[in-house]
Scaffold this active site. Structure first.
Site, short mmCIF file in Angstrom:
data_model
loop_
_atom_site.label_atom_id
_atom_site.label_comp_id
_atom_site.label_asym_id
_atom_site.label_seq_id
_atom_site.Cartn_x
_atom_site.Cartn_y
_atom_site.Cartn_z
N ASP A 6 -2.86 2.78 -6.08
CA ASP A 6 -1.87 2.83 -5.01
C ASP A 6 -1.75 1.55 -4.18
OD1 ASP A 6 -4.32 2.97 -3.78
OD2 ASP A 6 -3.84 4.69 -2.50
N GLU A 7 -2.21 0.42 -4.73
CA GLU A 7 -2.09 -0.82 -3.96
C GLU A 7 -2.00 -2.03 -4.87
OE1 GLU A 7 -5.46 -2.17 -1.71
OE2 GLU A 7 -6.89 -1.07 -2.96
N ASP A 46 0.85 -1.19 0.00
CA ASP A 46 0.00 0.00 0.00
C ASP A 46 0.89 1.24 0.00
OD1 ASP A 46 -2.15 1.67 0.15
OD2 ASP A 46 -2.93 0.92 2.05
#
Length: 351
Positions: free
Chosen positions: A106-107, A8
């Site tokens: 974003d992950e 993350d």
């Protein structure tokens, strides 16, 4: 034995802004709508950890964020920066995985079961991965290491920012049971309230509940809740990440019913969506507009084309035709949005 990593990226949008503008380092940075000195509308997209100390969080009304921290640095989103940064990091992560699944900008999940022999080795593996991302992209990430995707995702949020949390197979329940039920992905405020009325506040409480009762209350989701609370998640890390849609919306400063104010904003949203599509190499087949009236009732209209395209004029003109019926009523509009879906990679489109 499966060993899954959830990576993350820490406060991704503000972190990219700080990377590009080092003078913002250690300052509270908020990415989102213009606060207009507390009179702005819209919400916070993301906040740096410095801003979070003031209570500023994603999805918080921007006017509330201003009241909490008028001295924050407020920035509009710059997807022309975020998308290339994300793509570069995802390329690094994918190179270290047996199986790779991007969960968003974003992950990502990495299955490294065949690359390490145990969780101790996985911990070192994750450390090196964090260091490589920091060295090559000057951005930090947090990682959760666990036997499945669910626990890995919860673990990655445990020691942010730049944190590493390892949960071995035998420690799963011990790790989960101390947490609030809201830590289970998908358990939002409404579900938490319903659970609290049943004296279920922790994951341990949820794991001890009768599955039949949860199914009766929540349907199929109730059965999944019970499994999640007990640390059970057999879902695989899927190789391909599909962006299902790309969209933008905006909240007007004041509710409006004048198409001369609405249509230019619709054009801007379409242009932003188009930029995102081009940056990611997509064509689209379906266009959707969304309208939220002053009393928060929300409506959508969609149209599917016969062929995939990335033509900006087609996007703009179709969006205008779709929104036209909403403008005839002369009802005050609070928010409008444009979204495209049924995306196809341009490399997959003949010609």
């Amino acid at each position: 034995m499966r060993i899954i990593l959830h990576v993350d990226l820490d406060a991704f949008f503000p972190s990219v802004e700080v990377r590009e503008h080092p003078e913002l380092k250690d300052q509270p940075v908020v990415v989102g709508a213009d606060p207009k000195e507390g009179k702005g509308r819209g919400v916070v997209s993301s906040a740096s950890y410095e801003a979070r100390k003031y209570g500023v969080r994603s999805a918080l009304p921007i006017s509330r964020a201003w009241k909490l921290c008028p001295d924050c640095v407020y920035l509009s989103p710059h997807f022309d920066l975020y998308i290339p940064a994300s793509n570069s990091i995802m390329k690094i992560l994918k190179s270290h995985a047996d199986k790779f699944e991007q969960g968003g900008i974003d992950e990502a999940y990495l299955d490294i079961s065949n690359r390490v022999k145990d969780f101790d080795e996985a911990k070192e593996f994750a450390k090196h991965l964090m260091e490589e991302v920091l060295e090559k992209e000057r951005l930090t990430c947090s990682i959760g290491v666990a036997p499945n995707k669910l626990v890995a995702k919860i673990a990655s949020d445990f020691k942010k920012p730049y944190g590493l949390t390892v949960v071995k197979e035998d420690d799963v329940k011990g790790f989960l049971f101390t947490l609030k039920a809201g830590k289970i992905p998908g358990v939002g405020p409404k579900t938490q309230l319903m659970l609290k009325e049943l004296n279920i506040e922790t994951v341990s409480d949820l794991a001890s509940a009768k599955p039949e009762m949860l199914t009766r209350l929540f349907g199929v989701w109730g059965a999944r809740l019970y499994e999640f609370a007990n640390g059970i998640d057999n879902s695989e890390v899927t190789e391909e990440y599909e962006t299902k849609s790309v969209g933008r919306d905006t909240t007007f400063e004041k509710d409006v019913d004048d198409e001369k104010q609405i249509l230019p904003v619709l054009d801007v949203l379409a242009e932003e969506v188009h930029e995102d599509l081009i940056a990611n190499g997509f064509k689209f087949k379906t266009i959707t507009v969304r309208v939220r009236y002053q009393h928060f009732d929300t409506h959508t209209r969609s149209k599917s084309l016969l062929f995939p395209t990335n033509d900006l004029d087609i996007l703009k003109n179709t969006a205008k035709r779709l929104i036209a019926p909403f403008l005839r009523d002369k009802k005050k509009i609070r928010l409008i949005g444009v979204r495209v879906s049924n995306l196809i990679s341009q490399t997959a489109v003949p010609g």
